[in-house]
Design a protein around this motif. Sequence first.
Motif: not given
Length: 378
Positions: A288-310
């Motif tokens: 579960v921990s690994l999935l959370g970290k991996t999802l976060a890393g992929n989102l940062l890669k695939l969604i340019p310019g994430i300004g905030s979580v919200g």
Amino acid sequence: MDNLVIPVEGLVEKFEAQFTELKNEIINPNIMILGQTGVGKSSLINTVFGKDIATIGNTVATTRGFHKFTDKDIPVNIIDSEGYELEKAGEFKEMIEKYINVNFDDITKQIHLAWYCINVSNSRVFQYDIDNLQFLLSKNIPTCVVLTQCDNDTPEGTYAKSLSQVINDNFKDQISCFQVSNDNELNKSLDLEKLINWSQNNLNEENLRLGFIVAQKRNLDLKQEKISTRIKWYGASAAGVAATPIPVSDAPLLVGLQVKMCADIFKIYGLDNNVSGTIKNIIGGEVVSLLGKTLAGNLLKLIPGIGSVGGALINASVASSITISMGFAISKLTKSCIEHKLTGKFIEKLPVIFNQENLNKLINEFNSKNKKEEDKEN
């Protein structure tokens, strides 16, 4: 933002609950294994399912004339006769007829497959074998002949070829013959995997097939094929979750889906049957921990310019591609555990196998392969 954190509270319990959910979906197929004493039925069972299910301690009461053998960790039932010899054809037919009539309306009790074992050392197919096989076919029971102990055959397989020819002359393509051995090395060049494929192809209900695929331990490719189908389903489900783009703050919805996917993968490979409840909980926490970290890393890669979580949004395409690539990566890591027989020391090996580096590497390999395939099509 380069420190995106996906909350995963409560998902360890969901990981464990999915094992139970999948277990409840499965219907144990009933396999009738026929053959005279010493033909090698126990060896065959142990080879296919990784355990000799057909022991006295595992037997349960059933229709008179038969024993049904079960094991809590292996979703298949073995049906054996009460000790008659196959030449008693009249008694055999009477028992089968009665068993079919009693259990006809209950899918959990019906005979789903028949493995008819003949020892190659006998070097003959008797008339009562032909009569018994014909009778099984007349009852619409998918039936095959398993030629056992082929390690006692000639190097050219002379006896097995002769016996197979007799079966073919009498039944053509109605009955398939499979050669197996007590020697694991020899089995690699014989028909053990063909027997497994024939069996799952002749189960006419999806949850019966799932039970057999989970139970058998020899054909990991068959497990992987089933897992690939389920991963694609989870990818489509992830796309559904993000059909209307969801904020990154709702990413735990995707992790929850991916947790279920991982539990499915572990279950189909049989990983959960080989570890204690305590270790299973630790595995759940790590994954579960690994999935959370991996999802976060992929989102940062695939969604340019994430300004905030919200403020950032996850769309259907991103949600699906991340889920599918994670699924195939987790599947390869799990298969590696099984292939190297690491499940006995799984807790020690977990950091070596299920780590961020390995997962990211396999995700990148999967995405790179997919991109090349897409480029070829375009």
